[in-house]
Design an enzyme around this catalytic site. Structure first.
Site, short mmCIF file in Angstrom:
data_model
loop_
_atom_site.label_atom_id
_atom_site.label_comp_id
_atom_site.label_asym_id
_atom_site.label_seq_id
_atom_site.Cartn_x
_atom_site.Cartn_y
_atom_site.Cartn_z
N GLU A 72 -12.11 -24.33 25.52
CA GLU A 72 -11.15 -25.08 26.43
C GLU A 72 -10.73 -24.30 27.47
O GLU A 72 -9.50 -24.56 27.91
CB GLU A 72 -9.52 -25.55 25.43
CG GLU A 72 -10.01 -25.88 24.16
CD GLU A 72 -10.84 -27.05 23.94
OE1 GLU A 72 -11.40 -27.58 24.82
OE2 GLU A 72 -11.12 -27.41 22.65
N GLY A 130 -7.05 -0.68 7.31
CA GLY A 130 -8.09 0.46 7.16
C GLY A 130 -9.37 -0.04 6.86
O GLY A 130 -9.73 -1.18 7.16
N ARG A 185 0.81 -1.24 0.03
CA ARG A 185 0.01 0.04 -0.21
C ARG A 185 1.07 1.16 -0.07
O ARG A 185 1.77 1.53 0.76
CB ARG A 185 -0.76 -0.02 1.24
CG ARG A 185 -1.58 1.22 1.36
CD ARG A 185 -2.84 1.16 1.11
NE ARG A 185 -3.95 2.37 1.38
CZ ARG A 185 -4.82 2.51 0.77
NH1 ARG A 185 -5.02 2.33 -0.81
NH2 ARG A 185 -5.67 3.52 1.20
C1 LIG Z 1 -17.09 -22.39 18.71
C2 LIG Z 1 -17.35 -23.26 19.93
C3 LIG Z 1 -17.12 -24.71 20.06
C4 LIG Z 1 -17.33 -25.46 21.25
N1 LIG Z 1 -17.09 -26.82 21.16
C5 LIG Z 1 -17.56 -27.29 22.27
C6 LIG Z 1 -17.39 -28.85 22.28
O1 LIG Z 1 -17.14 -29.65 21.39
N2 LIG Z 1 -17.65 -29.58 23.30
C7 LIG Z 1 -17.97 -28.80 24.63
O2 LIG Z 1 -18.37 -29.71 25.62
N3 LIG Z 1 -18.12 -27.76 24.38
C8 LIG Z 1 -17.92 -26.89 23.48
N4 LIG Z 1 -17.82 -25.45 23.39
C9 LIG Z 1 -18.55 -24.87 24.71
C10 LIG Z 1 -17.38 -24.28 25.42
O3 LIG Z 1 -16.60 -25.08 26.10
C11 LIG Z 1 -18.07 -23.23 26.31
O4 LIG Z 1 -18.51 -22.22 25.79
C12 LIG Z 1 -17.09 -22.55 27.42
O5 LIG Z 1 -16.75 -23.93 28.25
C13 LIG Z 1 -17.78 -21.49 28.11
O6 LIG Z 1 -18.82 -21.93 28.74
P1 LIG Z 1 -20.26 -20.85 28.74
O7 LIG Z 1 -20.17 -20.45 27.31
O8 LIG Z 1 -21.31 -21.50 29.04
O9 LIG Z 1 -19.85 -19.54 29.03
P2 LIG Z 1 -20.02 -19.24 31.06
O10 LIG Z 1 -19.50 -20.49 31.64
O11 LIG Z 1 -21.38 -19.08 31.23
O12 LIG Z 1 -19.02 -18.12 31.27
C14 LIG Z 1 -19.37 -16.89 30.81
C15 LIG Z 1 -18.41 -15.70 31.28
O13 LIG Z 1 -18.37 -15.66 32.23
C16 LIG Z 1 -16.94 -16.14 32.93
N5 LIG Z 1 -16.86 -16.94 33.98
C17 LIG Z 1 -17.78 -17.97 34.30
N6 LIG Z 1 -17.39 -18.59 35.47
C18 LIG Z 1 -16.14 -18.25 35.97
C19 LIG Z 1 -15.34 -18.19 37.01
N7 LIG Z 1 -15.60 -19.26 37.99
N8 LIG Z 1 -14.51 -17.64 37.16
C20 LIG Z 1 -14.20 -16.70 36.34
N9 LIG Z 1 -14.82 -16.51 35.17
C21 LIG Z 1 -15.96 -17.17 34.91
C22 LIG Z 1 -16.28 -16.73 31.52
O14 LIG Z 1 -14.75 -16.67 31.49
C23 LIG Z 1 -17.10 -16.11 30.81
O15 LIG Z 1 -16.07 -14.89 30.27
C24 LIG Z 1 -17.79 -24.77 22.31
C25 LIG Z 1 -17.92 -23.41 22.54
C26 LIG Z 1 -17.79 -22.58 21.25
C27 LIG Z 1 -18.17 -21.12 21.24
#
Ligand SMILES: Cc1cc2nc3c(=O)[nH]c(=O)nc-3n(C[C@H](O)[C@H](O)[C@H](O)COP(=O)(O)OP(=O)(O)OC[C@H]3O[C@@H](n4cnc5c(N)ncnc54)[C@H](O)[C@@H]3O)c2cc1C
Length: 386
Positions: A357, A333, A261
């Protein structure tokens, strides 16, 4: 038994450029993983890169697997997710805890791409804290009966079998292999994700699904402390390299653009503020790479520090990936703001890695605990520091 092939970075690059990169936009835009991509990953041995040869694997070590993950992940996060789920979460769980019959049945099938597995832990009401899960199992003579709902399950909509984590009436958590086709099991795709769109994410419903006793994975009660912890540790390692992949790709994108660019008659990259962004990104990417390599070396040495160093690598690399993708958009940009631009896709994919994870907040707690238990242990008076 297939022949094992040594890790060859150039061979993987050729494969990625000819097979994975061309399918990346399709995965993202159409929300699917082309069957031929799965078949190619399998026929090249990449779905079973770390498996022993007897199960059709390439016997690659942790570092080689990490580098493979990075190469695939640079081009397509959905294809990389396939690797993470099959090799790290499902494959490693089976290798570590499966009976010989379970290993014989599923590992060669994954290696050949004939069967895909999914790891079903999360639920509508249980994410970060798996102890809150409500999927239940009960023993009935020679069978277990499972009931519950799993959510956000990667490849859940096309998987041939599931590793399902459930609790009994006393709260004992166990893992089961549940084949698709069992009466009472159904899956429903979840659309409109910001990233990982080609990973066939689904809700998995289990309504009084009966599985034979032989489908128990590991011992009863070993579901969380063994199966889940091991699977997530392996998954975290793979995700750390995936985050590095995104950060490196973002750095490549912004650097290439900054050289091409022209602004005020010169290269954009020669603008001090743009050069500063690139300098910061290089530093972060190199640091993330060093952490991934360290985690890999410790894993290979079976060092007990590998667990925490893997968490540190995953936490730092995923944060780096988000920042690098944001910075790539900044350097590009308006061209980076276009939906469908590489930088925009990288940002969406990077954000996912701070959630899966173990979220970044969970890693922070873990790493913070490690810090408090490891550093500042000498019995020095606080007054010394004041
Ligand atoms: C693209 C994608 C693929 C996935 N694939 C799989 C899969 O193959 N198998 C499977 O089993 N799951 C899967 N998941 C689920 C994933 O493991 C969960 O989304 C993750 O564990 C977070 O749980 P939650 O979304 O319910 O968020 P929540 O647990 O509700 O958390 C919401 C927010 O609060 C914070 N929080 C919650 N509790 C605490 C704590 N005790 N201390 C500090 N902070 C906290 C978290 O950091 C987060 O920011 C997938 C998710 C996505 C987005």
């Amino acid at each position: 038994m297939s022949a094992i092939r040594p890790y060859d970075a150039k061979e993987i690059t050729r494969f990625v450029d000819s097979v994975i990169r061309p399918a990346a936009v399709l995965c993202d835009e159409e929300g699917l993983m082309p069957p031929e991509t799965i078949a190619s990953l399998a026929s090249n041995g990449y779905l079973s890169a770390t498996f022993p040869r007897q199960y059709g694997g390439l016997e690659w070590d942790a570092l080689e697997y990490g580098m493979l993950t990075e190469q695939i992940g640079k081009a397509c996060s959905s294809a990389r997710t396939l690797l993470t789920i099959q090799t790290s979460l499902v494959g490693e769980s089976l290798l570590r805890f499966g009976s010989s019959q379970q290993k014989e049945q599923w590992l060669p099938a994954i290696a050949k791409g004939k069967s895909l597995g999914a790891f079903a832990l999360s639920e509508p009401g249980a994410g970060t804290n798996p102890q809150e899960l409500t999927t239940t199992y009960r023993l009935n003579q020679d069978s277990y009966i499972l009931t519950g709902v799993k959510k956000w399950i990667s490849f859940g909509d096309i998987a041939d079998f599931f590793i399902v984590i459930a609790k009994d009436a006393n709260g004992k958590m166990s893992a089961f292999i549940v084949e698709r086709g069992r009466k009472g099991l159904s899956t429903c795709p979840i659309g409109n994700m910001i990233g990982a769109r080609g990973t066939h994410i689904a809700e998995v419903r289990l309504e009084d699904v009966v599985v034979p006793k032989e489908n128990l994975l590991a011992k009863e009660g070993a579901g969380f402390s063994y199966v889940v912890n091991t699977a997530l540790d392996h998954g975290r390692y793979s995700v750390a390299w995936s985050a590095l992949a995104i950060a490196q790709e973002a750095l490549d994108v912004m650097s290439a653009y900054a050289k091409e660019r022209k602004q005020l008659g010169g290269e954009l990259g020669q603008t001090p503020s743009v050069k500063a962004i690139i300098g910061d990104t290089v530093t972060q990417v190199h640091a993330a790479r060093a952490l991934c390599l360290r985690a890999g070396q410790l894993r290979q040495a079976r060092d007990e520090q590998a667990l925490i160093e893997t968490a540190i690598a995953k936490y730092f690399a995923s944060k780096t990936a988000v920042q690098a993708a944001l910075d790539a958009i900044q350097v590009l940009g308006a061209n980076g703001c276009r939906s469908g631009s590489t930088a925009e896709r990288l940002l969406r994919e990077a954000k996912i890695l701070e959630i899966i994870e173990g979220t970044s907040q969970v890693q922070q707690q873990l790493i913070g605990d490690f810090g408090l238990n490891t550093y500042g242990l000498e019995s020095q008076q606080i007054s010394q520091y004041c």
